[in-house]
Scaffold this active site. Structure first.
Site, short mmCIF file in Angstrom:
data_model
loop_
_atom_site.label_atom_id
_atom_site.label_comp_id
_atom_site.label_asym_id
_atom_site.label_seq_id
_atom_site.Cartn_x
_atom_site.Cartn_y
_atom_site.Cartn_z
N HIS A 5 67.33 -4.99 -43.96
CA HIS A 5 68.02 -4.38 -42.83
C HIS A 5 67.05 -3.96 -41.73
O HIS A 5 67.27 -4.23 -40.57
CB HIS A 5 68.83 -3.17 -43.30
CG HIS A 5 69.65 -2.54 -42.22
ND1 HIS A 5 69.16 -1.56 -41.39
CD2 HIS A 5 70.91 -2.79 -41.80
CE1 HIS A 5 70.09 -1.20 -40.53
NE2 HIS A 5 71.17 -1.93 -40.76
N HIS A 6 65.97 -3.30 -42.13
CA HIS A 6 64.94 -2.97 -41.14
C HIS A 6 63.61 -2.70 -41.85
O HIS A 6 63.56 -2.47 -43.05
CB HIS A 6 65.35 -1.80 -40.24
CG HIS A 6 65.51 -0.48 -40.94
ND1 HIS A 6 66.62 -0.14 -41.66
CD2 HIS A 6 64.68 0.59 -41.01
CE1 HIS A 6 66.50 1.09 -42.14
NE2 HIS A 6 65.32 1.55 -41.76
N GLN A 70 57.08 -0.55 -44.92
CA GLN A 70 58.25 -0.04 -45.63
C GLN A 70 59.45 -0.91 -45.26
O GLN A 70 59.77 -1.07 -44.08
CB GLN A 70 58.51 1.42 -45.24
CG GLN A 70 59.64 2.08 -46.01
CD GLN A 70 59.91 3.48 -45.51
OE1 GLN A 70 60.33 3.67 -44.38
NE2 GLN A 70 59.64 4.47 -46.35
N HIS A 72 63.53 -1.64 -45.81
CA HIS A 72 64.83 -1.11 -46.23
C HIS A 72 65.77 -2.29 -46.44
O HIS A 72 66.12 -2.98 -45.48
CB HIS A 72 65.39 -0.16 -45.18
CG HIS A 72 64.57 1.08 -44.99
ND1 HIS A 72 64.97 2.30 -45.43
CD2 HIS A 72 63.36 1.26 -44.40
CE1 HIS A 72 64.04 3.21 -45.13
NE2 HIS A 72 63.05 2.59 -44.49
N HIS A 116 66.57 6.76 -29.86
CA HIS A 116 67.08 6.90 -31.23
C HIS A 116 67.91 8.17 -31.36
O HIS A 116 67.45 9.28 -31.04
CB HIS A 116 65.95 6.94 -32.24
CG HIS A 116 66.44 7.17 -33.65
ND1 HIS A 116 67.02 6.17 -34.39
CD2 HIS A 116 66.45 8.27 -34.43
CE1 HIS A 116 67.36 6.65 -35.59
NE2 HIS A 116 67.03 7.92 -35.63
N HIS A 118 71.69 9.33 -33.97
CA HIS A 118 72.60 8.80 -34.98
C HIS A 118 73.91 8.44 -34.29
O HIS A 118 73.91 7.97 -33.15
CB HIS A 118 72.77 9.80 -36.11
CG HIS A 118 71.51 9.97 -36.93
ND1 HIS A 118 71.36 10.94 -37.89
CD2 HIS A 118 70.34 9.28 -36.92
CE1 HIS A 118 70.15 10.84 -38.45
NE2 HIS A 118 69.52 9.84 -37.86
N MET A 188 69.89 13.37 -34.34
CA MET A 188 68.51 13.37 -33.85
C MET A 188 68.53 13.09 -32.35
O MET A 188 69.51 12.59 -31.81
CB MET A 188 67.68 12.30 -34.55
CG MET A 188 67.35 12.57 -35.99
SD MET A 188 66.25 11.30 -36.62
CE MET A 188 65.93 11.95 -38.24
#
Length: 754
Positions: A5-6, A70, A72, A116, A118, A188
Site C-alpha cells: 500500500h505504501h 518500512q 505497509h 497530510h 486524516h 493530524m
C-alpha cells in the site's frame, strides 16, 4: 498498491534490528534513535527525481548511517500462494558531493511540498512570512494522492523568515469529539517541505520548531480557508499516501472559521470558465488539406502541418506498409503554415515538394520544426528560416522497418527542451517509442508500460506525444487502446496511465500545459470496435486524472479531431483531419457576479398556505390561459410536442386528484385520529432530521480553539502525536492484516525549555 500500500524510507544511526528484515508492528519500530523520513511512496505514485545537482547527504558524520525501508502491505492474500514480494526503492548513490544538499539550514530553496491529514482534512496550505507578507509555497487537498507536488512559487527562505501552515477541517459526519493523534478517528495537520541549499553551508538534518501564536494567522491569505473539493472517485480508502521524499514538517494551527467553500483556483477551468469555440476564426480562409499536426512556436504562433491535395485512403499502402502512390509526386503546396493565433492569417509558409503524407509536427526551443511523414517512413528536422533542405533526416525513404535506423509510419515527435533529445512515436505498424540524441544518434526505445507487467497491453498505434518540462515526463496517446501513458523522459520508466470511460476507446492526441499542477488535454476519436463516445476534447488534472472540462464545436461537429495544442493563455486549437480545418477554443469566462453567502442551508419544512379560490373562467379565458402556458413553456425551451402532451394530461391529472381527495375524505371520516397521529409523528421526525443535518452543514470547526480547550491537551502532546513517524491510523472500512500506518518509534521527549 494492490500488494504494497505504501512505503517509507527512514535514515538513522541505530536501527532496532540488524536483521535483513523484521516485523516492525510487533517489535519496537524502525530505529532506536530519531528516525528521519527521507522518502515515501503510495498509491502507485510516480517515481520522484531530485532537481539537478541536489542530493541527500548521508554517511560519514551525518545522522544517517543506515537506511530502513518500512513497507505497509495492503492485502496479505497475495502471499498465501507462496508469492514473494519484490517491492522496494532504487536509490542512486554517488561519492561526488553535489552543488546543493537537501538539508536544514538557511538560506533554503523549497522546490516541493506535501500535505497530510486524516479523513477530515479539506485543504492544507503552507507559506513563507516575511515582513508581514505571505508567499504561498503550496496548497493541496490531503485527500488527493499525498505526493510531493512542485512548489507554487520560487521562494527563498532566509534567517528571520517564518514558515507557517494552516489546515482546514470539516466536522461533517462526526458525532463525537475529534482529537489529535495517530489513529483514523484522530486528526493530524502536517505540511512537508522539500528544499535544497548550497552544499558549502549545509548543516545535516537540523530541526527547528515554534508554535507561533494566533495573531500571526490573522493576516493569512483567504485562499488558505477555502476547501479544495475532491470527487468521490479520488477519495482514498486509507488516508495515507505519499510519493515523496520529506523531512521538514510544520504543525499548522487553525483559528478561523471555514469560509467560501468553492472549487480550488488551481484548476484553471473552475468557477464557470469553459472552453468554447470561437465562431468566425480564422478571419481569413485557410487553404488546407487534411490537417494532421499542430504545434506552437516560442511566440505562441500556431504551426499547421497539412497534406495539401494528398489524401490518405484505403489504397495508399499495401499490406507491407509500402506507399503505393509515389507516382503522384510530393505535395506541391506549402504543407507548413505559421498562423497568427488571434486572427488566423498566414505569417509564413514552407514545406513545398518535400512530403507525401505528413503526420506529426513539433518545434524545439530554437523554433526548428520536427515532422514525420508516414509515406516516407521518415522523421525530419527543418529550419525555422524556411530553408527547403532538411537539417536532419532519420529513417530511409519509402522503406519501412523496425530496427534502430528504420521506422514504420512514424506518427509524432517530441523534443526535450533541456537536453535536446528527440522522441519518436513509431507508429502505425510498430509499437514503440524511440529516443535519439539531438544529432540523431539512437539512444533507447521502449514499449507500453503497466503497473502489472504480467498484464501489460502493448501499444496499439502510439499516435501523439507531449513532453512535460516541469515533470520531465513524456505523454503518449495510445490511440486504439484509448489511453494516455506517462514515462520518465530520462529512463523510459513507466509512471502512470490516464484512461477514462468518457474517451470511448480511442485517444487521438494529447497536449500538456505546465500550470496549476499540470493540465492534460486530449481529443478522442471514433472506435471501430463499437465503443465510441461523443467526439470532443477533454481537460484533465494530471495528478488525479479528473476531467475538469469537455469541449466541442458549436457551429460544426468534430469529424476526426487529429491533433491538439494549448497556448500560454489557455486557448486550445484542434486540427480536424476529415474536415480539413483548425478550430479555436478560447477560455470563456462568465460575467463576474456579486459575492454571495456561502453557508449552504438545507430546505426548511414549510406549512402549506391556503390557495385562494378562483372564479370559473370562460372558454375564451381558458383558451388564452392555455396560450400563456404554452408561450411560457416555449420560452423555457420545451418543444411543441412536450407542450401538447402536458395539455392532454391535464384532464387525467385532474380526475386522479379528485379521486385522491374523495379517498382522503373517507379515510378522515372513518379513521382520522389514527392517521393524524401517525402523520404528526412522521412530521416531527422529518423536522428533527433536518435540524440535525443543518447543524452539520452550517457548523464550523475552529481547530485551534478546539485543541487548546481539550481536556488534558498540551502542545508537547501535539508534537508527539502529530507527525507521521508515529502515525497509527487505521481504516475501519478496509481493514487488513497491516492496519498500523506509518509506525515508528516516538521522538525523544520535548524539553520544557525553549
Amino acid at each position: 498498491m494492490d500488494t504494497a500500500h505504501h512505503m517509507l524510507l527512514y535514515g538513522c544511526r541505530t536501527p532496532y534490528s540488524t536483521k535483513g528484515y523484521w516485523d516492525c508492528g510487533t517489535e519496537q519500530g524502525t530505529c532506536e534513535d530519531e528516525a528521519k523520513i527521507m522518502y515515501a511512496w503510495a498509491r502507485n505514485a510516480p517515481p520522484t527525481k531530485l532537481p539537478k545537482d541536489v542530493g541527500f547527504k548521508v554517511g560519514g558524520d551525518t545522522r544517517i548511517t543506515y537506511f530502513v525501508l518500512q513497507i505497509h502491505y495492503g492485502d496479505v492474500k497475495n502471499f498465501r500462494d507462496h508469492h514473494r514480494d519484490c517491492s522496494g526503492l532504487t536509490l542512486r548513490m554517488t561519492s561526488k558531493p553535489p552543488l546543493f544538499a537537501v538539508e536544514y539550514s538557511y538560506p533554503i530553496h523549497p522546490f516541493a511540498f506535501r500535505t497530510h491529514t486524516h479523513r477530515l482534512g479539506k485543504v492544507v496550505s503552507g507559506y513563507r512570512v516575511r515582513n508581514g507578507q505571505w508567499t504561498l509555497i503550496g496548497r493541496q487537498s490531503p485527500q488527493l494522492p499525498q505526493a510531493f507536488y512542485p512548489a507554487s512559487n520560487d521562494v527563498e527562505v532566509k534567517y528571520g523568515d517564518i514558515l507557517a501552515a494552516r489546515c482546514v477541517f470539516t466536522g461533517e459526519g462526526r458525532t463525537t469529539k475529534t482529537r489529535i493523534g495517530g489513529t483514523s478517528s484522530d486528526e493530524m495537520c502536517n505540511f512537508y517541505i522539500m528544499y535544497y541549499m548550497d552544499n558549502k553551508h549545509s548543516v545535516p538534518y537540523m530541526d527547528c520548531m515554534d508554535h507561533g501564536n494566533s495573531n500571526l494567522f490573522r493576516n493569512i491569505p483567504n485562499e488558505a480557508n477555502i476547501p479544495i473539493p475532491v470527487s468521490p472517485d479520488h477519495k482514498m480508502s486509507m488516508m495515507h499516501g505519499s510519493a515523496h521524499k520529506g523531512t521538514l514538517f510544520i504543525n499548522g494551527e487553525d483559528d478561523s472559521v471555514l469560509q467560501q467553500p468553492k472549487r480550488e483556483e488551481e484548476e484553471v477551468l473552475d468557477q464557470g470558465a469553459h472552453l468554447e469555440e470561437l465562431d468566425g476564426w480564422p478571419e481569413v480562409e485557410l487553404q488546407l488539406g487534411q490537417v494532421s499536426g499542430l504545434a506552437l512556436d516560442s511566440d505562441d504562433n500556431l504551426v499547421i502541418f497539412h497534406r495539401g491535395d494528398h489524401r490518405w485512403g484505403v489504397n495508399s499502402f499495401d499490406n507491407s506498409a509500402i506507399y503505393q502512390q509515389k507516382s503522384l509526386g510530393p505535395i506541391q503546396q506549402s504543407t507548413i503554415l505559421v498562423v497568427d493565433p488571434v486572427k488566423g492569417n498566414v505569417l509564413k509558409a514552407s514545406g513545398r515538394n518535400m512530403f507525401y503524407l505528413p503526420h506529426g509536427i513539433t518545434t524545439d526551443k530554437d523554433n526548428n520544426y520536427w515532422v514525420t511523414d508516414v509515406a516516407l517512413h521518415q522523421v525530419f528536422k527543418l529550419s525555422k528560416d524556411e530553408k527547403e533542405k532538411p537539417l536532419l533526416v532519420l529513417g530511409e525513404a519509402f522503406k519501412p522497418g523496425n530496427d534502430r535506423s528504420h521506422f514504420c509510419q512514424p506518427t509524432d515527435v517530441a523534443v526535450d527542451p533541456e537536453t535536446g533529445n528527440v522522441f519518436v512515436s513509431d507508429g502505425y505498424c510498430n509499437s514503440r517509442i524511440l529516443k535519439f540524441s539531438p544529432e540523431g544518434r539512437y539512444l533507447s526505445d521502449w514499449g507500453a508500460g503497466s503497473v502489472d507487467r504480467r498484464r501489460r497491453v502493448p501499444f496499439q498505434i502510439p499516435h501523439s506525444l507531449a513532453f512535460l518540462p516541469d515533470k520531465r515526463e513524456l505523454l503518449v496517446a495510445d490511440r486504439e487502446n484509448g489511453r494516455v501513458q506517462c514515462f520518465m523522459a530520462d529512463t523510459g520508466e513507466f509512471v502512470k496511465e490516464i484512461k477514462r470511460d468518457e474517451f470511448g476507446g480511442e485517444v487521438f492526441a494529447v497536449s500538456y500545459a505546465p500550470v496549476h499542477g499540470g493540465l492534460v488535454y486530449v481529443v478522442n476519436g471514433e472506435s471501430p470496435y463499437g465503443h465510441s463516445a461523443p467526439l470532443q476534447g477533454f481537460v484533465l488534472n494530471y495528478s488525479t486524472n479528473e476531467i475538469l472540462d469537455t469541449f466541442a464545436p458549436d457551429t460544426q461537429k468534430f469529424k476526426m479531431p487529429h491533433d491538439i495544442v494549448v497556448t500560454k493563455d489557455g486557448s486550445v486549437f484542434v486540427g480536424d483531419a476529415a474536415a480539413d480545418s483548425v478550430i479555436k477554443f478560447p477560455i470563456h469566462k462568465p460575467l463576474e457576479q456579486s459575492p454571495k453567502a456561502t453557508v449552504q442551508k438545507l430546505p426548511e419544512v414549510q406549512e402549506k398556505k391556503p390557495v385562494p379560490a378562483q372564479q370559473e373562467k370562460t372558454p375564451e379565458e381558458k383558451e388564452k390561459e392555455k396560450g400563456k402556458i404554452a408561450n411560457k413553456a416555449s420560452a423555457q425551451g420545451l418543444s411543441p410536442g412536450v407542450i401538447t402532451t402536458l395539455l392532454l394530461l391535464l384532464p387525467l391529472v385532474l380526475v386522479i386528484a379528485i379521486g385522491v381527495f374523495i379517498r382522503w375524505k373517507k379515510s378522515r371520516m372513518y379513521g382520522g385520529n389514527k392517521h393524524r397521529d401517525r402523520a404528526a409523528t412522521q412530521s416531527q421526525r422529518v423536522v428533527h432530521k433536518n435540524k440535525k443535518v443543518l447543524g452539520k452543514a452550517a457548523g464550523t470547526l475552529n481547530l485551534g480553539n478546539f485543541f487548546a480547550t481539550h481536556k488534558g491537551y498540551t502542545r508537547q502532546g501535539f508534537d508527539r502525536l502529530s507527525t507521521e513517524g508515529s502515525d497509527l491510523e487505521k481504516d475501519d472500512e478496509d481493514a487488513t492484516d497491516s492496519e498500523n500506518e506509518e509506525y515508528s518509534a516516538p521522538p525523544p521527549p520535548v524539553s520544557a525549555s525553549r
